[in-house]
Design a protein around this motif. Structure first.
Motif, mmCIF file in Angstrom:
data_model
loop_
_atom_site.group_PDB
_atom_site.id
_atom_site.type_symbol
_atom_site.label_atom_id
_atom_site.label_comp_id
_atom_site.label_asym_id
_atom_site.label_seq_id
_atom_site.Cartn_x
_atom_site.Cartn_y
_atom_site.Cartn_z
ATOM 1 N N VAL A 1 0.069 -0.175 12.263
ATOM 2 C CA VAL A 1 -0.340 0.022 13.655
ATOM 3 C C VAL A 1 -1.034 -1.229 14.182
ATOM 4 O O VAL A 1 -0.787 -1.675 15.308
ATOM 5 C CB VAL A 1 -1.248 1.269 13.770
ATOM 6 C CG1 VAL A 1 -1.893 1.350 15.142
ATOM 7 C CG2 VAL A 1 -0.437 2.522 13.491
ATOM 8 N N MET A 2 -1.873 -1.848 13.329
ATOM 9 C CA MET A 2 -2.563 -3.072 13.723
ATOM 10 C C MET A 2 -1.573 -4.204 14.003
ATOM 11 O O MET A 2 -1.641 -4.874 15.033
ATOM 12 C CB MET A 2 -3.487 -3.522 12.592
ATOM 13 C CG MET A 2 -4.947 -3.359 12.910
ATOM 14 S SD MET A 2 -5.937 -3.365 11.391
ATOM 15 C CE MET A 2 -5.227 -4.708 10.453
ATOM 16 N N ALA B 1 0.839 -1.196 0.000
ATOM 17 C CA ALA B 1 0.000 0.000 0.000
ATOM 18 C C ALA B 1 0.876 1.248 0.000
ATOM 19 O O ALA B 1 0.636 2.199 -0.744
ATOM 20 C CB ALA B 1 -0.914 -0.006 1.214
ATOM 21 N N LYS B 2 1.934 1.203 0.790
ATOM 22 C CA LYS B 2 2.826 2.367 0.888
ATOM 23 C C LYS B 2 3.474 2.662 -0.460
ATOM 24 O O LYS B 2 3.506 3.795 -0.913
ATOM 25 C CB LYS B 2 3.887 2.124 1.958
ATOM 26 C CG LYS B 2 4.721 3.351 2.315
ATOM 27 C CD LYS B 2 5.676 3.014 3.444
ATOM 28 C CE LYS B 2 6.618 4.158 3.798
ATOM 29 N NZ LYS B 2 6.031 5.165 4.691
ATOM 30 N N ASN C 1 -0.498 4.698 -0.987
ATOM 31 C CA ASN C 1 -1.530 4.798 0.044
ATOM 32 C C ASN C 1 -0.919 4.709 1.433
ATOM 33 O O ASN C 1 -1.001 3.698 2.120
ATOM 34 C CB ASN C 1 -2.593 3.708 -0.156
ATOM 35 C CG ASN C 1 -3.859 4.017 0.622
ATOM 36 O OD1 ASN C 1 -3.820 4.775 1.582
ATOM 37 N ND2 ASN C 1 -4.956 3.435 0.193
ATOM 38 N N GLU C 2 -0.316 5.809 1.849
ATOM 39 C CA GLU C 2 0.342 5.888 3.146
ATOM 40 C C GLU C 2 -0.650 5.610 4.279
ATOM 41 O O GLU C 2 -0.297 5.027 5.301
ATOM 42 C CB GLU C 2 0.954 7.286 3.288
ATOM 43 C CG GLU C 2 1.625 7.588 4.600
ATOM 44 C CD GLU C 2 2.985 6.919 4.757
ATOM 45 O OE1 GLU C 2 3.490 6.354 3.765
ATOM 46 O OE2 GLU C 2 3.531 6.952 5.871
ATOM 47 N N PHE C 3 -1.869 6.007 4.048
ATOM 48 C CA PHE C 3 -2.899 5.838 5.061
ATOM 49 C C PHE C 3 -3.139 4.358 5.367
ATOM 50 O O PHE C 3 -3.084 3.931 6.516
ATOM 51 C CB PHE C 3 -4.186 6.488 4.554
ATOM 52 C CG PHE C 3 -5.106 6.858 5.650
ATOM 53 C CD1 PHE C 3 -4.905 8.029 6.360
ATOM 54 C CD2 PHE C 3 -6.161 6.036 5.991
ATOM 55 C CE1 PHE C 3 -5.741 8.370 7.399
ATOM 56 C CE2 PHE C 3 -7.004 6.372 7.025
ATOM 57 C CZ PHE C 3 -6.797 7.539 7.735
ATOM 58 N N LEU C 4 -3.377 3.608 4.314
ATOM 59 C CA LEU C 4 -3.607 2.176 4.475
ATOM 60 C C LEU C 4 -2.377 1.497 5.076
ATOM 61 O O LEU C 4 -2.487 0.624 5.928
ATOM 62 C CB LEU C 4 -3.963 1.557 3.117
ATOM 63 C CG LEU C 4 -4.251 0.062 3.090
ATOM 64 C CD1 LEU C 4 -5.321 -0.317 4.104
ATOM 65 C CD2 LEU C 4 -4.680 -0.358 1.682
ATOM 66 N N PHE C 5 -1.202 1.927 4.617
ATOM 67 C CA PHE C 5 0.031 1.354 5.180
ATOM 68 C C PHE C 5 0.064 1.541 6.687
ATOM 69 O O PHE C 5 0.297 0.597 7.438
ATOM 70 C CB PHE C 5 1.270 1.994 4.554
ATOM 71 C CG PHE C 5 2.488 1.908 5.432
ATOM 72 C CD1 PHE C 5 3.073 0.678 5.704
ATOM 73 C CD2 PHE C 5 3.028 3.040 6.028
ATOM 74 C CE1 PHE C 5 4.175 0.580 6.558
ATOM 75 C CE2 PHE C 5 4.116 2.953 6.880
ATOM 76 C CZ PHE C 5 4.692 1.719 7.142
ATOM 77 N N GLN C 6 -0.165 2.757 7.127
ATOM 78 C CA GLN C 6 -0.030 3.012 8.567
ATOM 79 C C GLN C 6 -1.113 2.294 9.373
ATOM 80 O O GLN C 6 -0.860 1.845 10.491
ATOM 81 C CB GLN C 6 -0.030 4.517 8.829
ATOM 82 C CG GLN C 6 1.223 5.190 8.273
ATOM 83 C CD GLN C 6 1.561 6.505 8.958
ATOM 84 O OE1 GLN C 6 1.021 6.824 10.010
ATOM 85 N NE2 GLN C 6 2.459 7.268 8.358
ATOM 86 N N MET C 7 -2.299 2.154 8.791
ATOM 87 C CA MET C 7 -3.351 1.387 9.474
ATOM 88 C C MET C 7 -2.889 -0.050 9.690
ATOM 89 O O MET C 7 -3.015 -0.609 10.778
ATOM 90 C CB MET C 7 -4.634 1.357 8.624
ATOM 91 C CG MET C 7 -5.284 2.704 8.431
ATOM 92 S SD MET C 7 -6.183 3.220 9.885
ATOM 93 C CE MET C 7 -7.682 2.284 9.647
ATOM 94 N N GLN C 8 -2.376 -0.637 8.609
ATOM 95 C CA GLN C 8 -1.899 -2.023 8.700
ATOM 96 C C GLN C 8 -0.764 -2.131 9.719
ATOM 97 O O GLN C 8 -0.729 -3.047 10.531
ATOM 98 C CB GLN C 8 -1.397 -2.499 7.328
ATOM 99 C CG GLN C 8 -2.469 -2.757 6.308
ATOM 100 C CD GLN C 8 -3.388 -3.894 6.695
ATOM 101 O OE1 GLN C 8 -4.580 -3.697 6.866
ATOM 102 N NE2 GLN C 8 -2.824 -5.099 6.866
ATOM 103 N N LEU D 1 6.705 3.825 13.987
ATOM 104 C CA LEU D 1 5.309 3.730 14.416
ATOM 105 C C LEU D 1 5.188 2.894 15.691
ATOM 106 O O LEU D 1 4.107 2.460 16.060
ATOM 107 C CB LEU D 1 4.460 3.126 13.288
ATOM 108 C CG LEU D 1 4.461 3.954 11.993
ATOM 109 C CD1 LEU D 1 3.876 3.162 10.832
ATOM 110 C CD2 LEU D 1 3.683 5.250 12.191
#
Ligand code: SF4
Ligand code: SF4
Lengths: 437, 263
Positions: free
Chosen positions: B82-83, B68-69, B73-80, B114
């Motif tokens: 963090v999870m 994703a990154k 899609n930095e957003f999706l990357f960081q969601m993944q 992160l």
């Protein structure tokens, strides 16, 4: 005594340097149009990199032929310019070869002798470069982005150096006082000297002309830099100093995104809460880059430093297989757009007035951006540590996060990650099935 | 074969009150892609053979977000991220090994910012460690004298400057290692990186994997070795395009080691 030449000289010098300073200021202003980025860490490593890569040309010599000749031109050019000191003193004070009277004869001879040898070597090296560009026609100098000004720029600078080196040698060859001083420094010029005959008056005229043209040429060259890829002879230094030190594969994590993600994942956060007061009239941070102002100042410094050598492009897998992407073009486009924005600001009394253009689409197309494999070959190849990949990624961020404009297949890949934690439409519960297959 | 594999999950170990020495991050390709699954199994066989106390997250693992990154899609990357970090930290994970250089790079370099700090190894580095420490003994191999050329994965090589581990491991096989003209820091990408694996290439006059396969073929190899599931797909396809699939095998370093030891 007639002070006219001294005055003319002083005026030329002040105008030449003044114009240069003005352009340097503009350069700083334009680079500062980029986003802030703190690079104050690891000072000793950075100095070391600068010494190795910019001063020591360690990455240049990875291609031995061009590396070798480049070092000659580079060393030659810097050292020969020490001679300019003497020219300036002579010009301002009306002396003639002040070095001859203040330095020991043998030292002066040694210095000028070294300069002469270097001048001849530079001439040869520059000729080799010219042949590589115009006769052998090395491929990387002929990509699509190398038409027009970039192509001419490459040659103009070579002619410049040929002329400057010639003037230096002719100046020495026709200087009777120097030729007869017995310094031994006329190692090359003694062979050129006979061409000009032995009429002292003619010789004096030629010597004076060469002398004036030489110093004027150097000042013109100095001012030409700003408009040329040759800015790299100055900017390679800060550029290598500020270059990324972390592993090439490590892409920075966007902090604005981190804030939002943390907020979303925070079980205590109230999703319906009104944004805090102070944020009310702040525009939400733009993700990624669609224009030069969205890039970091380091990206912009990179753009001004690019030598347009094309080593990056010649190793780029996308470019090698006929795709439109060329990392060199990414850098050149960024610089061109930055210049355009700078001129816009100049024309509008210090503020940028929307010109309906931006770096994305008007310069760099999504087709180019999506062809990148993020392989870092361009970054590795660049002799002065420029990072075209970072600009590409910033622009992809904009395309995806601000415009949802990823290619369709990538959108479905990302939907899969979002829904089932894998780029394919498989159930997360099946993630360990391989064990029993 | 499958009954031979011992693959404990973190949840199982936890229930028994045990902790693994290292977590095997299988990655999405290693979990779902048919060809890559074989690499995963080969690596597990090595781990089993060397009696490594390891575990996988199993169904608790999710994509690293690396793809994703790179796709922007930095957003999706960081969601993944963090999870995943939440899961990893809850299990108190300290050391991770993975067969996927993209996961390797992402976990190693992009997770710390992160809140995920781990020692992360590529499987070739870990295998090298097993061999040097004597936990894995490489006996006479079937690859004696075989002509093998190694294709450097961008995210192991250039991205993280690891050029030696895979070569050192291959060298234990007494094979003839051949270097392509473009290798190590100047290796050509296989064409899969930057999320290219999941989309059609842009218009051009050739596919990147074909060009890279040509590089490999020039060394006249019997085996093309890789260390990445995506390189595996790309190079295998390239060999097929060149109609050489009957003469030349594309194998992961782990598969070579496992099969050389009859695993
Ligand atoms: S990172 Fe992108 S632009 Fe740079 S060489 Fe690789 S494919 Fe080309
Ligand atoms: S980015 Fe570097 S390698 Fe590419 S053209 Fe510019 S100076 Fe040369």
């Amino acid at each position: 005594m007639n002070y006219l030449p001294n005055i003319i000289f002083a005026i030329i010098l002040v105008v030449g340097i003044g114009y240069f300073v003005k352009n340097v200021k503009k350069l700083f202003r334009n680079i500062k149009l980029g986003k802030a980025k703190d690079i104050s860490d690891n000072k000793s490593q950075r100095w070391k990199n600068m010494a190795m890569i910019a001063l020591g040309q360690s990455k240049m010599v990875k291609r031995p032929v061009s590396g070798f000749f480049h070092i000659i031109v580079y060393v030659g050019f810097i050292i020969i310019n020490i001679e300019v000191l003497e020219i300036i003193i002579d010009g301002l004070f009306g002396t003639h070869r002040i070095g001859l009277s203040v330095l020991p004869k043998s030292l002066y001879g040694f210095l000028i002798g070294a300069f002469e040898i270097l001048a001849a070597l530079v001439f040869v090296a520059v000729t080799v470069f010219w042949i590589r560009r115009n006769i052998i026609k090395i491929k990387r100098f002929f990509n699509a982005e190398m038409k027009g000004w970039p192509k001419n720029d490459g040659n103009i600078i070579l002619y410049f150096e040929m002329v400057l080196m010639t003037l230096f040698l002719v100046m020495n060859a026709t200087d009777l006082a120097f030729q007869n001083a017995g310094t031994g420094g006329n190692v090359i010029s003694q062979f050129i000297s006979p061409i000009f005959g032995d009429n002292p008056e003619t010789l004096n005229i030629i010597e004076r002309s060469a002398w004036w043209l030489h110093i004027i040429g150097i000042l013109v060259f100095l001012n030409y830099l700003y408009f040329s890829k040759h800015l790299h002879i100055l900017l390679a230094f800060p550029n290598t100093y500020y270059a990324k030190l972390t592993p090439k594969g490590q892409f920075p994590n966007n902090e604005a995104v981190t804030k939002e993600v943390k907020l979303m994942m925070d079980p205590d956060a109230d999703p319906y809460a009104a944004p805090p007061e102070s944020d009310a009239d702040e525009t939400p941070e733009k993700f990624g880059a669609s224009d030069v102002q969205d890039l970091s100042w380091l990206n912009l410094l990179n753009a001004y430093s690019c030598t347009e050598c094309g080593r990056c492009t010649s190793e780029c897998p996308a470019n090698l297989t006929g795709k439109k992407l060329s990392p060199r073009k990414i850098m050149m486009d960024t610089r061109d757009r930055l210049e355009e924005v700078g001129k816009n600001i100049d024309a509008n009394k210090g503020t940028f007035v929307d010109d309906g253009k931006q770096l994305l689409n008007d310069y760099i197309t999504p087709e180019e951006l999506w062809a990148c494999t993020s392989c870092n070959a361009c970054v590795e190849a660049c002799p002065i540590s420029i990072d075209p990949l970072n600009i590409i990624m910033e622009m992809r961020n904009y395309l995806v996060m601000e415009q949802s404009a990823a290619p369709m297949e990538l959108n479905s890949m990302m939907t899969n990650i979002e829904n089932n934690g894998a780029p394919w439409p498989y159930n997360q519960q099946d993630r360990l099935n391989w064990k029993n297959e | 074969m499958s009954e031979q594999l011992t693959v404990p999950t973190m949840a199982e170990l936890m229930a028994e009150g045990k902790e693994p020495d290292i977590l095997f991050w299988v990655g999405s390709a290693g979990s779902y892609d048919d060809r890559a699954k074989k690499i995963t199994k080969a690596f597990v066989k090595i781990l089993n053979k060397a009696n490594v106390n390891f575990a996988v997250l199993g169904t608790e693992e999710s994509a690293t977000g690396d793809l994703a990154k790179r796709a922007g899609n930095e957003f999706l990357f960081q969601m993944q991220a963090v999870m995943n970090i939440e899961v990893l930290n809850a299990y108190n994970i300290k050391r991770i090994v993975t067969c996927d250089p993209h996961s390797f790079n992402c976990l190693k370099n992009e997770y710390p910012g992160l809140g995920g700090n781990y020692e992360v190894l590529h499987h070739t580095q870990f295998i090298k460690e097993l061999i040097t420490s004597g936990k894995l003994d490489i006996k006479n191999s079937d690859y004696n004298g075989k002509r093998i050329t190694f294709h450097d994965p961008c995210y192991l090589g250039r991205a993280n400057s690891e050029y030696n581990a895979p070569r050192d491991v291959l060298n234990t096989l007494n094979a003839t290692l051949l270097e392509m003209k473009r290798s190590k820091s100047t290796a050509l990408c296989c064409g899969a990186g930057g999320a290219q694996m999941f989309k059609e290439p842009e218009k051009g006059d050739k596919d990147i994997n074909e060009l890279r396969t040509e590089d490999a073929l020039k060394t006249n190899p019997e085996i093309i070795a890789t260390g990445c599931p995506y390189c595996m797909t790309m190079m295998s396809d390239g060999v097929k395009v060149k109609e050489k699939e009957n003469e030349i095998k594309v194998m992961d370093v782990a598969e070579l080691i496992a099969s050389s030891q009859g695993l």
